[in-house]
Scaffold this motif. Structure first.
Motif, PDB file in Angstrom:
ATOM      1  N   GLY A  38       0.854  -1.182   0.000  1.00 52.63           N
ATOM      2  CA  GLY A  38       0.000   0.000   0.000  1.00 52.63           C
ATOM      3  C   GLY A  38       0.886   1.225   0.000  1.00 52.63           C
ATOM      4  N   PRO A  39       0.305   2.404  -0.277  1.00 52.49           N
ATOM      5  CA  PRO A  39       1.110   3.630  -0.266  1.00 52.49           C
ATOM      6  C   PRO A  39       1.830   3.769   1.073  1.00 52.49           C
ATOM      7  N   GLY A  40       3.095   4.101   1.033  1.00 48.96           N
ATOM      8  CA  GLY A  40       3.850   4.260   2.272  1.00 48.96           C
ATOM      9  C   GLY A  40       4.632   3.016   2.643  1.00 48.96           C
ATOM     10  N   LEU A  45       7.061   2.088  -4.007  1.00 52.20           N
ATOM     11  CA  LEU A  45       7.535   2.945  -5.105  1.00 52.20           C
ATOM     12  C   LEU A  45       8.196   2.113  -6.197  1.00 52.20           C
ATOM     13  N   ASP A  46       9.005   1.128  -5.788  1.00 51.44           N
ATOM     14  CA  ASP A  46       9.657   0.268  -6.781  1.00 51.44           C
ATOM     15  C   ASP A  46       8.623  -0.520  -7.578  1.00 51.44           C
ATOM     16  N   ALA A  47       7.612  -1.044  -6.868  1.00 51.93           N
ATOM     17  CA  ALA A  47       6.646  -1.931  -7.527  1.00 51.93           C
ATOM     18  C   ALA A  47       5.750  -1.180  -8.514  1.00 51.93           C
ATOM     19  N   ARG A  48       5.579   0.109  -8.331  1.00 50.26           N
ATOM     20  CA  ARG A  48       4.727   0.853  -9.273  1.00 50.26           C
ATOM     21  C   ARG A  48       5.540   1.453 -10.425  1.00 50.26           C
ATOM     22  N   SER A  49       6.886   1.491 -10.285  1.00 51.63           N
ATOM     23  CA  SER A  49       7.724   2.164 -11.291  1.00 51.63           C
ATOM     24  C   SER A  49       7.956   1.276 -12.492  1.00 51.63           C
ATOM     25  N   ILE A  62      -0.954  -2.494  -4.542  1.00 53.49           N
ATOM     26  CA  ILE A  62      -0.178  -3.175  -5.585  1.00 53.49           C
ATOM     27  C   ILE A  62      -0.037  -4.632  -5.182  1.00 53.49           C
ATOM     28  N   ALA A  63      -0.361  -5.534  -6.114  1.00 52.54           N
ATOM     29  CA  ALA A  63      -0.098  -6.961  -5.904  1.00 52.54           C
ATOM     30  C   ALA A  63       1.010  -7.378  -6.861  1.00 52.54           C
ATOM     31  N   VAL A  64       1.981  -8.098  -6.316  1.00 50.80           N
ATOM     32  CA  VAL A  64       3.054  -8.649  -7.160  1.00 50.80           C
ATOM     33  C   VAL A  64       2.930 -10.165  -7.071  1.00 50.80           C
TER      34      VAL A  64
END
Ligand SMILES: Cc1cc2nc3c(=O)[nH]c(=O)nc-3n(C[C@H](O)[C@H](O)[C@H](O)COP(=O)(O)OP(=O)(O)OC[C@H]3O[C@@H](n4cnc5c(N)ncnc54)[C@H](O)[C@@H]3O)c2cc1C
Length: 475
Positions: A38-40, A45-49, A62-64
């Motif tokens: 989740g945010p924070g 940040l890495d997973a959304r970039s 974000i789910a990886v």
């Protein structure tokens, strides 16, 4: 019936924003083997970039996924929580950002296996072309990859896939044989031309992000291991003359040659080979996959016409094909746009050369203006493919502009818009999806399809995703 317009997606972001702080993220963590952010959270940040740093997702979750079942659970979770869903593999071609929704980052689903008997590859959602080309090469086989092996194989195929074997074999999307799809309601299905013919058709070039998550794909490989490929670099002052000569020369070549002419502005950075560093150059580039001596002979026609400043054409293993485009590999902020041409009149050539070649003492805004010679199998495959519009065109232009600083974003956008306006009298108006990104991809996606194919795609979308949960994709 048409799908819910993508501009009015479902989802209750505010409710989730409150709940993410409590139990919702924990619930998803319990349900999947992969990671949840989740945010924070460290890792968010890495997973959304992705590669393109201009198009930034701001998802609520974000789910990886670590496996196919995680994808099923994540999509079901999104349905239960009334969240929109977006998919990212490498972030080379982000469309509408996944703001407030669930972003499924497929980068861990990167397995690739080759079947040399059927000449196919089974490719995980997060695999790059590098993994596929390296796995296929020992069998003398190659995928229909594009110019850069760091691009995601599945995402690129879902959006078309125009590579250096394109005129001989067609687009990557023409070579999809089957897909494992998690539909927007969380149902896993295997899509083939017999099991789900309409979805199968849609995924072959109109499938990026809009019909669910493709967890893996089966693609046909071609028997190519060694090619004659490279670049002839000429002074940028001669750009108009070189593009005109290319326009007249390329259509006379057989389908074993896929070639392009470009005006390139190389940055003055260490990763650029010394003779090209900081230079603006006109380039004739391509890949010949037939008899190697015959390939050398056709490039000799250029050498005899005028000696290039630098000549890199040579015999290469196809697995080294990145050497032709020398695309950047490090993440960067870029804007990309495209046009299809049936013909390439002198006036259009003058506009491209003039807009891409930097004025003396000014920094280039457009770093690459490349005109690929199309036709051959790309044109022959148009009628039956969803991404039919423009594909019979003879030339495809791609303009790439770097945005080194957010303050110049408006200036860059305006340069691209002005260039397209100037070119408008000469283009077909069609878009090639993969040569768009960000807001341009959102704005131009409909231009990749004829009216009839667009109607069929809307019907399939309405049936597969009636709530438009996957509203970040091209359909
Ligand atoms: C340097 C560079 C060179 C390129 N060269 C070429 C080229 O030669 N030829 C060409 O055709 N294109 C080329 N492209 C464009 C590239 O093919 C597209 O940007 C493509 O969409 C990238 O796919 P990706 O999965 O890597 O990127 P992403 O940004 O991760 O995904 C792109 C789109 O595909 C969707 N998507 C990705 N994976 C899935 C999945 N598993 N299920 C459902 N939807 C999914 C995403 O939701 C998104 O809409 C290039 C791009 C760059 C930046």
């Amino acid at each position: 019936m048409t799908a819910t317009p993508a501009s009015s997606p479902p989802g209750n972001t505010e409710r989730l924003t409150v709940r993410t702080r409590t139990s919702v993220l924990a619930q998803l963590r319990d349900r999947i083997a992969g990671d949840v952010y989740g945010p924070g959270d460290a890792g968010y940040l890495d997973a959304r970039s992705g590669f393109n740093r201009l198009d930034v997702h701001r998802p609520a979750v974000i789910a990886v996924p670590a496996n196919h079942f995680d994808v099923v659970e994540a999509v079901r979770f999104a349905t239960e929580e009334d969240l929109r869903v977006a998919v990212q593999a490498t972030g080379h071609g982000t469309g509408r950002p996944a703001d407030g929704g669930l972003l499924i980052n497929t980068s861990r689903l990167s397995s690739v296996s080759i079947n040399p008997i059927t000449r196919t590859a089974r490719v995980g959602a997060g695999a790059t072309w590098r993994t596929v080309v390296d796995a296929a090469a020992p069998y003398g086989l190659a995928p229909l990859m594009g110019s850069a092996s760091g691009v995601g194989a599945v995402g690129s195929t879902l959006g078309g896939g125009f590579g250096w074997l394109g005129r001989r074999f067609g687009l990557a999307s023409d070579h999809m044989r089957a897909a494992d799809l998690v539909t927007p309601d969380g149902t896993p299905i295997r899509v083939t031309d017999t099991s789900h013919p309409h979805i199968f058709w849609a995924l072959k070039g109109a499938g990026a992000g809009g019909f669910g998550v493709v967890t893996s794909m089966e693609i046909a490989l071609v028997e190519v291991s060694t090619v004659y490929a490279g670049n002839l670099f000429y002074p940028v002052a001669d750009a108009e003359e070189i593009i005109r000569r290319f326009r007249d020369w390329a259509p006379a070549q057989t389908d074993e040659l896929t070639s392009a002419v470009a005006v390139l502005n190389f940055p003055p950075t260490d990763d650029v080979p010394a003779p090209l560093r900081g230079q603006s150059l006109a380039v004739v580039r391509g890949c010949w996959s037939g008899d190697l001596d015959a390939g050398r002979a056709i490039v000799d026609e250029w050498r005899a016409w005028r000696a290039p400043l630098v000549d890199t054409w040579d015999v290469l293993p196809f697995a080294a094909i990145d050497a032709v485009s020398m695309d950047p590999t490090e993440p960067m902020p870029v804007m990309v746009t495209t046009e299809w041409f049936d013909d390439l009149p002198d006036a259009a050539i003058d506009i491209v050369a003039d807009r891409v070649r930097p004025a003396p003492a000014s920094a280039p805004l457009i770093v690459c203006g490349e005109i690929r010679h199309s036709g051959g199998a790309i044109a022959r495959g148009a009628e039956h493919a969803p991404n039919d519009r423009g594909r019979t065109g003879r030339f495809l232009l791609e303009l790439v502009a770097a945005v080194p600083d957010p303050h110049v974003a408006l200036a860059v956008e305006s340069t691209l818009r002005v260039t397209r306006t100037e070119l408008a009298p000469y283009v077909t108006g069609a878009a090639f999806l993969n040569f768009t990104a960000g807001t341009e991809r959102v704005a131009r996606a409909a231009d990749a399809f004829s009216a009839a194919h667009r109607r069929r795609l809307d019907e399939i979308k309405s049936a597969v995703d009636p709530a438009n949960r996957f509203c970040h994709g091209d359909i």
